[in-house]
Motif scaffolding. Structure first.
Motif, PDB file in Angstrom:
ATOM      1  N   LEU A  57     -13.460 -11.184  46.406  1.00 42.95           N
ATOM      2  CA  LEU A  57     -12.715 -11.537  47.494  1.00 42.95           C
ATOM      3  C   LEU A  57     -12.193 -10.211  48.139  1.00 42.95           C
ATOM      4  N   LEU A  59     -10.521  -8.177  51.272  1.00 47.29           N
ATOM      5  CA  LEU A  59      -9.520  -8.444  52.037  1.00 47.29           C
ATOM      6  C   LEU A  59      -9.327  -7.355  53.006  1.00 47.29           C
ATOM      7  N   THR A 105     -15.184   0.282  44.192  1.00 43.02           N
ATOM      8  CA  THR A 105     -14.359  -0.879  43.990  1.00 43.02           C
ATOM      9  C   THR A 105     -15.284  -1.828  43.291  1.00 43.02           C
ATOM     10  N   MET A 108     -14.407  -3.068  39.746  1.00 41.51           N
ATOM     11  CA  MET A 108     -12.760  -3.629  39.692  1.00 41.51           C
ATOM     12  C   MET A 108     -12.928  -5.284  39.369  1.00 41.51           C
ATOM     13  N   ARG A 109     -12.320  -5.604  38.643  1.00 41.14           N
ATOM     14  CA  ARG A 109     -12.022  -7.146  38.485  1.00 41.14           C
ATOM     15  C   ARG A 109     -11.144  -7.619  39.582  1.00 41.14           C
ATOM     16  N   GLY A 110     -11.606  -8.909  39.748  1.00 42.75           N
ATOM     17  CA  GLY A 110     -10.916  -9.885  40.724  1.00 42.75           C
ATOM     18  C   GLY A 110     -10.177  -9.298  41.399  1.00 42.75           C
ATOM     19  N   ALA A 111      -8.713  -9.483  41.045  1.00 45.94           N
ATOM     20  CA  ALA A 111      -7.517  -9.103  41.846  1.00 45.94           C
ATOM     21  C   ALA A 111      -7.481  -7.449  42.476  1.00 45.94           C
ATOM     22  N   TYR A 112      -7.852  -6.766  41.454  1.00 41.71           N
ATOM     23  CA  TYR A 112      -7.965  -5.303  41.592  1.00 41.71           C
ATOM     24  C   TYR A 112      -8.783  -5.011  42.978  1.00 41.71           C
ATOM     25  N   ALA A 114      -9.826  -7.030  45.140  1.00 45.49           N
ATOM     26  CA  ALA A 114      -8.970  -7.465  46.458  1.00 45.49           C
ATOM     27  C   ALA A 114      -7.921  -6.424  47.090  1.00 45.49           C
ATOM     28  N   LEU A 115      -7.073  -6.128  45.893  1.00 44.38           N
ATOM     29  CA  LEU A 115      -5.990  -5.001  46.300  1.00 44.38           C
ATOM     30  C   LEU A 115      -6.684  -3.642  46.963  1.00 44.38           C
ATOM     31  N   ALA A 116      -7.629  -3.324  46.032  1.00 48.68           N
ATOM     32  CA  ALA A 116      -8.180  -2.074  46.542  1.00 48.68           C
ATOM     33  C   ALA A 116      -8.897  -2.159  47.970  1.00 48.68           C
TER      34      ALA A 116
ATOM     35  N   ILE B  98      -8.984 -16.585  40.481  1.00 53.31           N
ATOM     36  CA  ILE B  98      -8.909 -15.767  41.922  1.00 53.31           C
ATOM     37  C   ILE B  98      -8.230 -17.066  42.879  1.00 53.31           C
ATOM     38  N   ILE B 101      -4.701 -16.885  43.458  1.00 54.59           N
ATOM     39  CA  ILE B 101      -4.274 -15.853  44.166  1.00 54.59           C
ATOM     40  C   ILE B 101      -4.372 -16.318  45.633  1.00 54.59           C
ATOM     41  N   PHE B 277      -2.366   5.551  45.440  1.00 53.20           N
ATOM     42  CA  PHE B 277      -2.766   4.042  44.697  1.00 53.20           C
ATOM     43  C   PHE B 277      -4.079   4.061  44.661  1.00 53.20           C
ATOM     44  N   LEU B 278      -5.170   4.403  45.338  1.00 52.81           N
ATOM     45  CA  LEU B 278      -6.465   4.253  45.441  1.00 52.81           C
ATOM     46  C   LEU B 278      -6.951   5.104  44.076  1.00 52.81           C
ATOM     47  N   LEU B 281      -6.061   3.473  40.919  1.00 55.73           N
ATOM     48  CA  LEU B 281      -7.151   2.309  40.614  1.00 55.73           C
ATOM     49  C   LEU B 281      -8.440   2.792  40.161  1.00 55.73           C
TER      50      LEU B 281
END
Lengths: 335, 295
Positions: A57, A59, A105, A108-112, A114-116, B98, B101, B277-278, B281
């Motif tokens: 996903l 964004l 990116t 990363m898993r699903g939500a992470y 999207a956030l990244a 998902i 979300i 933040f990145l 991550l």
């Protein structure tokens, strides 16, 4: 008439309607709405290569819109390069950025994920807002760039009427739909959906999931950047809050999700359903009921996700198939 | 030097309030494994509730907590029960659904624009409230009193939530569900009720954050968006699901935002926060203070 013939006939019919529409719709306002409709259908179809087939996903696709818009505009304003060439260069730049974003990116898993992508997109927007000059290139910070509408004509990608824009974006949309069609039936398409649904199983079968996703991301960012150039030439004014805003990324995702991500028809259906709602609400209720279209978007999104998680394309495709079956089975009736 | 110290302290104060706005997000994630995109909107609803509670009853802004926290708890409880639960039931075996979300994004759009329709776009501030613009002089430094109380409320709230999860029966049930919802169900815990309660608690915390913000911040329909993205950054920095991490992550962001402008243009600090933040991550997705397995 056989089923295949009927199918291609309906496609041709849709094509004829699409190309003939400007002959009927003379009002610039409605043509403008139609151009935006196709633009969003195009953007969402490009997004769909990653967001649909690869099953993640993203964004932050407004970044690529912004890169495309800024590259062609800066080159045209400062060096007199035709936007058509700038379009391709912007696409190339977007591929580089897209791969650089995708490399870390996609682990990363699903939500992470999207956030990244949101963080990348917002970070790049903030930077563009703060940069007046990037090396020799004038970005003009938060004030953005204005394209003086002096030399209209095909070579300058600038027209006084809306019709040429309409046909350009329509051709672009058809091209990207054809590309999506071929990808979805190619090895890459199968790898992508396998990797999107069951990454472990796909990897166990020897599919290089990460590489497939990167290829999809590269294609998607290239195509999205082309639309960025179109956006700049259509509106003739770009600034970070317009072409790089999170709203674009979210609207693309909304259209894809309501239409049905991972399908070919979904993004177009989504745009046909959502864009007129958005524009007409703004025209007719903008003063009295601000934000009405976004409430409709939100409610539609919730309802579709609860009752049709695969999007509105599913029931509509079923309906279409039933129609095909019916008339293909009784060929006499169509004559 | 004193300026840097003053900015640091102010950064800690406002940062702990950021942390409080993000605390509900981390609680909801810890249990439901869902990033609630509507959290900023819930904060916005909390701020409007606090604002109207104060304006209509004329009570002290902090006394509005008595009204706001329960109202927000039930708001969250039923939001989850009516809108989000059906999707959980449809996607039983997905660990991080998902679709949820996406639905919370829909809730975000609906809430923000409903409040735009109902309350209009204007910025509202509490008139003649006893805290507005009050400063505390401390060792030659000026500290904002409402921000100081916000800091105290944030710490107390975080401690209370921690205590609730560690010591009460319901807290233990919530923790069990967050670790393994199937086993928890086998132990006789109704997982959907736990989800409702956790969502309610997260929303109530957003309401508490709203109460602390109202005395010195404007209330307007899209105020949540400002805290939404910030909230995501804070909870990932601190470690998703970690209560202390949310407050500390908030303080980190607050300090960067308030000390940064001493050294660069204020708008660049935002880019630095995104960069940090990145980096977290990529290097340590579980966050600075998070454990590898949530809770």
């Amino acid at each position: 008439m056989t089923r295949e013939k009927l199918q291609s006939l309906s496609l041709v019919l849709i094509g004829v309607i699409a190309f003939g529409l400007p002959l009927l719709v003379r009002s610039p306002t409605y043509l403008h709405i139609l151009v935006l409709l196709f633009l969003y259908a195009y953007l969402t179809t490009s997004w769909n290569l990653v967001g649909g087939f690869a099953g993640v996903l993203p964004l932050g696709h407004s970044t690529f819109v912004g890169i495309g818009a800024y590259t062609s505009t800066v080159l045209a304003l400062q060096y007199g390069v035709s936007p058509w060439i700038g379009m391709i260069i912007g696409g190339g730049l977007a591929v580089i950025v897209g791969v650089l974003i995708g490399l870390p990116t996609f682990k990363m898993r699903g939500a992470y994920f999207a956030l990244a992508t949101i963080a990348f997109a917002e970070g790049i927007r903030v930077m563009v807002e703060n940069i007046e000059y990037l090396g020799p290139f004038k970005l003009n910070g938060p004030r953005g760039l204005q394209i003086p509408p002096l030399n209209t004509g095909l070579a300058n990608f600038m027209f006084a009427e809306k019709e040429p824009y309409y046909y350009i974006i329509l051709v672009m949309l058809i091209a990207v739909l054809a590309l999506t069609y071929f990808i979805s039936r190619s090895k890459l398409g199968y790898y992508l959906s396998a990797g999107g649904e069951e990454p472990e199983a796909a990897m166990a079968l020897g599919v290089n999931v990460a590489r497939c996703k990167l290829i999809a991301m590269a294609m998607s960012s290239f195509l999205t950047a082309l639309a960025g150039t179109f956006w700049a030439q259509f509106t003739l004014f770009i600034h970070p809050k317009s072409v790089m805003s999170l709203d674009i990324s979210f609207e693309i995702a909304f259209i894809a999700l309501i239409g049905g991500r991972g399908s070919i028809a979904g993004p177009v259906l989504g745009a046909i359903i959502l864009r007129p709602v958005s524009d007409l609400c703004r025209i007719y209720f903008g003063d009295k009921l601000p934000g009405l279209h976004l409430i409709i978007f939100g409610v539609l999104l919730i309802v579709v996700m609860i009752f049709q998680p695969r999007g509105l394309q599913e029931p509509l495709t079923k309906l279409y198939n039933r129609f095909l079956d019916r008339f293909a089975a009784q060929p006499d009736r169509i004559r | 030097m004193l300026y840097v110290l003053e900015d640091t302290i102010n950064g800690i104060l406002i940062g702990s309030i950021y942390g409080l706005t993000a605390l509900g997000l981390t609680v909801i994630f810890g249990v439901l494994k869902v990033i609630n995109f509507a959290h900023g909107s819930l904060l916005m609803v909390g701020m409007y509730t606090a604002y109207w509670a104060v304006v209509l009853t004329g009570i002290h802004p902090y006394l509005a907590l008595i009204i706001v926290a329960p109202v927000m708890y039930f708001f969250g409880y039923y939001l989850q029960n009516i809108i989000i639960k059906p999707i959980f039931k449809a996607e039983k075996d997905v660990r991080e659904p998902i679709t949820v979300i996406i639905v919370t994004t829909g809730v975000w759009y609906v809430l923000d624009n409903l409040s735009l329709l109902i309350f209009g776009p204007q910025y509202r501030t509490l008139q003649d409230n006893p805290l507005r613009g009050k400063m505390l002089e401390f060792a030659g430094m000026m500290l904002s009193i409402p921000k100081f109380w916000g800091f105290v409320i944030a710490i107390v709230t975080a401690a209370a939530v921690y205590w609730f999860f560690q010591k009460t029966r319901m807290g233990r049930a919530i923790r069990a569900t967050s670790l393994d919802r199937e086993s928890a169900s086998l132990m006789g815990i109704n997982q959907y009720r736990i989800y409702n309660v956790a969502f309610g608690i997260g929303t109530a915390i957003a309401g508490i954050a709203g109460v602390t913000l109202v005395p010195f911040y404007n209330v307007f329909p899209s105020v949540g968006v400002l805290f939404d993205i910030k909230g995501f950054i804070i909870v990932v920095l601190g470690g998703l699901g970690s209560i202390g991490g949310a407050i500390l992550g908030g303080i980190i962001v607050g300090v960067i935002e308030s000390v940064g402008p001493q050294f660069m243009a204020a708008t660049w600090t935002e880019a630095i926060v995104y960069g940090l933040f990145l980096m977290v991550l990529f290097v340590k997705p579980s966050g600075l203070f998070g454990v590898k397995y949530d809770w």
